[in-house]
Write an enzyme that holds these catalytic residues in place. Sequence first.
Site, PDB file in Angstrom:
ATOM      1  CE  LYS A   1       8.937  45.982 -18.063  1.00  0.00           C
ATOM      2  NZ  LYS A   1       9.529  47.213 -18.464  1.00  0.00           N
TER       3      LYS A   1
ATOM      4  CE  LYS B   1      -0.355  52.620 -18.579  1.00  0.00           C
ATOM      5  NZ  LYS B   1       0.638  53.839 -19.024  1.00  0.00           N
TER       6      LYS B   1
ATOM      7  CE  LYS C   1       4.377  51.814  -9.304  1.00  0.00           C
ATOM      8  NZ  LYS C   1       3.070  52.262  -9.750  1.00  0.00           N
TER       9      LYS C   1
END
Length: 355
Positions: A219, A115, A222
Amino acid sequence: MPTEKEIVLSGIRATGNLHLGNYYGALRNFVKMQEDYDCNYFIADLHALTTTPDPKMLHENVRNILAEYLAAGVDPDKATIFVQSDVPEVSEMYLLLNMHVGIGELLRTASFKDKARKQLGLNPNDESEDIERQIVGSDSNKRVNAGLLTYPTLMAVDILIQKARKVPVGKDQEQHLELTRRFARRFNSFYNVDLFPEPENFNFGSASVKVPGLDGSGKMGKSEGNCIYLVDDEKVLRKKVMRAVTDQGPQEPGSPISEPVENLLTLMALTSGPEVVQQYRDAYADCSIRYGDLKKQLAEDILKVTTPIRERYLDIRSDDEYLAKVVRQGAEKARERASRTLEEVRKAMGIIKFY
Ligand code: TRP
């Protein structure tokens, strides 16, 4: 004496709607577990602030996930459902626990590095960049916020303040759980107390499932933009499935199944059952498979799962009174245990009131 039920705790970050991956990976198990465990499910709105501080969206997102929990069958009379920020004890204990957490161990956390790379505008896949140096050198406009660094502390507090032993989460959260155990041991031994049990990941019933996306690889997630949301309407959902990536079809009998098609079969195994999947495997093997048929069937079977959830969601989501009642009741229960733990923590640390 009745045996006490084991404490289960899990949370989902308030960053948008839930997709099929969340459903099969988490929500469905939340519902099953509420019969046999002391279940506590919350909406992590404080954690959402570490990456998406959008005041207009935050409350909407909390409301969405709350309504989705309820629509999927989490029962507020069986499980404790609450909003993270409704338990202010969490914030206080987060400050206290941080005194025992090393910057180094936080900097090394994989989710932080990912992140932080994004916040610095670096290539998220390029792990060669010396991320620590970039962080220290970054100016205050292009910063990595300290909340992101201490994300694992906050998550550990969510778990430890409820003294939860079982934490149903995906594989990507395993490192955070490992840190939680380490912080628990460290606190217990530093203060010579026996306050925190060590929590473990917990997959109820079956092994954890990896739900693939519709874009051929990886996978469902979002940020990957390959999701089917529980609240997608029929038209949108059918369109997404019909557009899912496949391949050119088997070129000769007995060809190995390609990843994109295997992914659709994995979804099918969840929604349609093994016989249906076998039928399409056989059709792939003898080259008679038609992807149009497969997708139609898949969309149909997904809709059987999502439609009732979606309908309940639409009812619940606008019912302010009901939502308020659920979270008020949940916060009361969650705060009861949290405030007891916080008192013990303060006492252990020597924070003692004069009055
Ligand atoms: N980090 C978790 C995730 O992104 C969400 C979370 C926050 C959580 N606090 C938690 C999960 C405590 C389990 C227990 O999925």
